[in-house]
Motif scaffolding. Structure first.
Motif, PDB file in Angstrom:
ATOM      1  N   VAL A   1      -7.360  -1.147  -2.286  1.00 64.18           N
ATOM      2  CA  VAL A   1      -6.579  -0.393  -3.274  1.00 64.18           C
ATOM      3  C   VAL A   1      -5.395  -1.210  -3.800  1.00 64.18           C
ATOM      4  N   PRO A   2      -4.525  -1.765  -2.923  1.00 63.97           N
ATOM      5  CA  PRO A   2      -3.425  -2.568  -3.471  1.00 63.97           C
ATOM      6  C   PRO A   2      -3.895  -3.836  -4.173  1.00 63.97           C
TER       7      PRO A   2
ATOM      8  N   ARG B   1     -13.353   0.233 -13.164  1.00 60.29           N
ATOM      9  CA  ARG B   1     -12.738  -0.987 -13.696  1.00 60.29           C
ATOM     10  C   ARG B   1     -13.822  -1.958 -14.124  1.00 60.29           C
TER      11      ARG B   1
ATOM     12  N   ARG C   1      -8.645  -1.178 -15.964  1.00 58.16           N
ATOM     13  CA  ARG C   1      -9.016   0.129 -15.423  1.00 58.16           C
ATOM     14  C   ARG C   1      -9.230   1.122 -16.546  1.00 58.16           C
TER      15      ARG C   1
ATOM     16  N   ASP D   1      -4.989  -5.344 -11.707  1.00 58.41           N
ATOM     17  CA  ASP D   1      -4.756  -4.609 -12.960  1.00 58.41           C
ATOM     18  C   ASP D   1      -3.474  -5.099 -13.637  1.00 58.41           C
ATOM     19  N   THR D   2      -2.405  -5.231 -12.825  1.00 60.08           N
ATOM     20  CA  THR D   2      -1.116  -5.627 -13.411  1.00 60.08           C
ATOM     21  C   THR D   2      -1.153  -7.049 -13.936  1.00 60.08           C
TER      22      THR D   2
ATOM     23  N   ASN E   1       0.873  -1.164   0.000  1.00 66.92           N
ATOM     24  CA  ASN E   1       0.000   0.000   0.000  1.00 66.92           C
ATOM     25  C   ASN E   1       0.913   1.217   0.000  1.00 66.92           C
TER      26      ASN E   1
ATOM     27  N   GLU F   1      -5.002  -2.795  -7.707  1.00 59.01           N
ATOM     28  CA  GLU F   1      -3.813  -2.466  -8.508  1.00 59.01           C
ATOM     29  C   GLU F   1      -3.084  -3.735  -8.928  1.00 59.01           C
TER      30      GLU F   1
ATOM     31  N   THR G   1     -13.795   1.736  -6.968  1.00 61.07           N
ATOM     32  CA  THR G   1     -13.062   1.164  -5.839  1.00 61.07           C
ATOM     33  C   THR G   1     -13.982   0.964  -4.643  1.00 61.07           C
TER      34      THR G   1
END
Length: 642
Positions: free
Chosen positions: A609-610, A628, A623, A616-617, A561, A613, A594
């Motif tokens: 949040v993390p 998203r 996103r 997403d990766t 985070n 993310e 979110t």
């Protein structure tokens, strides 16, 4: 014109012994061209003439005999393959006869003829005695045993014999030196109306072709060869060994200087230093000491260099030593090039030098190792040259560097080294034995890392490479690493490496395995609200190592985070369940924010949040702005089973 290069013959001897008159009689060409030369009857600069014979042409390079013009004599011998030593019958050997002969030997000349001129001045019966005295002077020189022809430019006596010996010399003289490409030391530069800039010299190394680009070194200026001529006749290309006139396009005569070298592009490298083998003449007045300044005469140029001796404080007269010559301005040379060394004041020829490395790297290893390399280069020991370069380069050596120092082509180097070397890629090679040893060392290093940390699934690549870096170069390690991975001997993942048979769980005791299961359960049960790592680990235990094992195996996923500067850990199953829950709550192509994801997963912003993310990766979510969507047919988080 034939494609075969004429024999370049430097005509040497004492002043006023009849060199120019003999060349004029042999060729019909007057080599004294300056008004001062004609008025004084004394050659000041080099003169050039030629004659064609059935066996091949001969280029005569008439060198001045006066001691004030030693530089011109050395310049004339550059590129020559043989000498015509002229001795006046009425004077015998003079001081410059001996010095010219010594200089010719230092420049590597090894064949020639002795012409005893003005023989018409000999008294009856004096020839035999003079012949004996000449033989005594030649004893121990490269001209010992070579033909001695008595002749007269005035009467023509002996000239037929001399012509015959010149034809024979053309057939038996050694071929021109092999070099990486065309090398034309410029001894004259001038301009001709309608033709532009013209530069002349004795061509070495490779063919010089009309219409092609060339480089003037050491300045590095590129020019185009407008035309090539041999003996006044235009040719498409001149072979090595020929006296050549090259018309240059794109540069004025004022911008080109005698002493520069017209080279094949990319074949040679300018440098401020050169490693050489120095041979000091027995006649030298005193030893050559470290940090002395010497005048270096090589090719058509001369340069002042400071001498750094290698492995000695001084070189005594008659001895050989190794040295690095350092110059104030860039020079250009090639491996094997010969040079004359003179003391600037008082002027004295002290010996000669052979260039071993024309562009050496700074000496970063022990000086003894560098000396061993230069000794191998001087001795022509290819195996030792390769071995010493490999020692300096951590086992990997540049094929181009070996070829340059050994004066061979890359193909010839590989052929002579046999099958004992293998390519590492591009220009690099390494001994197969070295590759095998590095392979064993690499596997041993990974096995040792597993032994020291048996509960860790992976070893860090940086640690393995760093431990081997002193013995093996980066290129060699990369080659071995690629080979081991391709053959299944190691597993590579990002910046980690492991042996395929390594099982970290097998190293755990029953208590340790139970503790690992307990820690994993805490994170699995925490779902999208996992516990802090500190909350499930106890001090002075192996719990941190067990956490690392769970992360390395993929059972736990470590996330950051960024805003809170906190490291978090999630169970992989919890992330899989989160993906399924998001897909059910927001079927594609429905978008979600979110906050909506946090509510759907019953989590907090600290965790969501993390997690988003991370998804997403991994391509699980896509996103778009602040929203998203779940990607159709996306998979969960991959992991290794425990």
């Amino acid at each position: 014109m034939t494609d075969r290069a004429p024999l370049s013959l430097v005509v040497i001897g004492h002043v006023n012994h009849g060199k120019t008159a003999l060349v004029r009689t042999l060729t019909g060409i007057e080599t004294d061209r300056l008004k001062e030369e004609i008025a004084r009857g004394l050659s000041i600069t080099l003169g050039f003439a030629w004659r064609d014979y059935p066996a091949g042409g001969v280029d005569f390079i008439d060198a001045p005999g006066h001691e004030d013009f030693i530089r011109a004599m050395a310049m004339g011998a550059t590129g020559a393959r043989a000498v015509l030593l002229v001795v006046a019958a009425n004077e015998g050997f003079g001081r410059q006869t001996r010095e010219h002969l010594r200089i010719a030997a230092l420049l590597g000349l090894a064949a020639g003829i002795v012409a005893v001129t003005k023989s018409d001045l000999l008294a009856d019966g004096a020839e035999a005695d003079l012949r004996e005295r000449i033989a005594a002077e030649l004893d121990g020189t490269f001209l010992a045993g070579e033909p001695v022809v008595f002749c007269s430019a005035l009467t023509g006596a002996g000239l037929d014999d001399l012509h015959g010996q010149l034809q024979a010399l053309s057939a038996r003289s050694p071929p021109p030196d092999r070099l990486p490409g065309a090398w034309l030391p410029l001894d004259r530069v001038f301009s001709i109306a309608g033709a532009g800039t013209v530069a002349t010299g004795t061509l070495q190394g490779g063919r010089l072709t009309s219409g092609e680009a060339a480089v003037l070194e050491p300045s590095g200026r590129t020019v185009v060869i407008r035309q090539v001529q041999i003996h006044g006749h235009a040719v498409d290309a001149a072979p090595p060994g020929a006296r050549v006139a090259a018309g240059l396009r794109g540069i004025s005569a004022d911008e080109v200087h005698a002493g520069e070298v017209l080279c094949a592009p990319g074949a040679y490298e300018a440098s401020l230093v050169a490693d050489v083998a120095v041979t000091l003449a027995p006649e030298c007045l005193r030893p050559l000491k470290a940090n002395e300044e010497v005048r270096v005469m090589w090719g058509a140029r001369q340069d002042i260099a400071k001498v750094r001796l290698i492995g000695a404080n001084a070189i005594p007269p008659g001895a050989r030593g190794l040295a690095r010559l350092r110059f104030a301005a860039p020079i250009i040379a090639y491996a094997g090039q010969r040079a004359i060394l003179r003391r600037p004041s008082p002027a004295e020829t002290i010996g000669g030098a052979v260039v071993l490395d024309p562009a050496p790297a700074p000496v970063r290893r022990r000086l003894d190792d560098h000396r061993a390399l230069l000794d191998a280069v001087f001795g022509g020991d290819l195996d030792q040259v390769a071995a010493q370069l490999a020692l300096r380069r951590g086992g990997a050596l540049s094929l181009a560097e070996v070829a340059r120092l050994s004066r061979l082509s890359a193909e010839e180097v590989l052929d002579r080294l046999g099958g004992g070397f293998e390519p590492l890629g591009a220009d690099l090679i390494a001994a197969r034995a070295t590759v095998a040893e590095t392979r064993r060392a690499y596997l041993a290093a990974v096995a040792e890392a597993h032994r020291k940390a048996p509960a860790r699934a992976w070893a860090q690549l940086s640690s393995i490479r760093g431990g081997l870096a002193r013995a093996a170069s980066r290129d060699l390690l990369a080659h071995v690493e690629r080979r081991l991975a391709a053959e299944g001997e190691i597993r590579l993942e990002a910046a980690r490496v492991a042996l395929p048979g390594h099982d970290p769980l097998a190293a755990l005791s029953p208590a340790g395995l139970a503790r690992l299961r307990l820690i994993e359960a805490a994170f699995r049960d925490g779902g999208m609200n996992p516990p802090a790592v500190a909350a499930v680990t106890e001090p002075d235990t192996d719990d941190q190592a067990l956490i690392g094992l769970l992360i390395e195996s993929g059972r736990l996923v470590s996330l950051r985070n960024v805003a809170l500067r906190q490291d978090l850990a999630f169970h992989a199953q919890a992330l899989d369940d989160a993906v399924a829950a998001l897909g059910a709550a927001f079927p594609p192509p429905i978008m979600f924010t979110t906050s909506e994801a946090r509510e759907a997963l019953a989590s907090s912003r600290k965790f969501i949040v993390p997690v988003l993310e991370f998804l997403d990766t991994r391509g699980v979510t896509l996103r778009q702005g602040d929203a998203r969507q779940v990607v159709e047919n996306s998979f969960g988080v991959p992991r290794n089973p425990l």
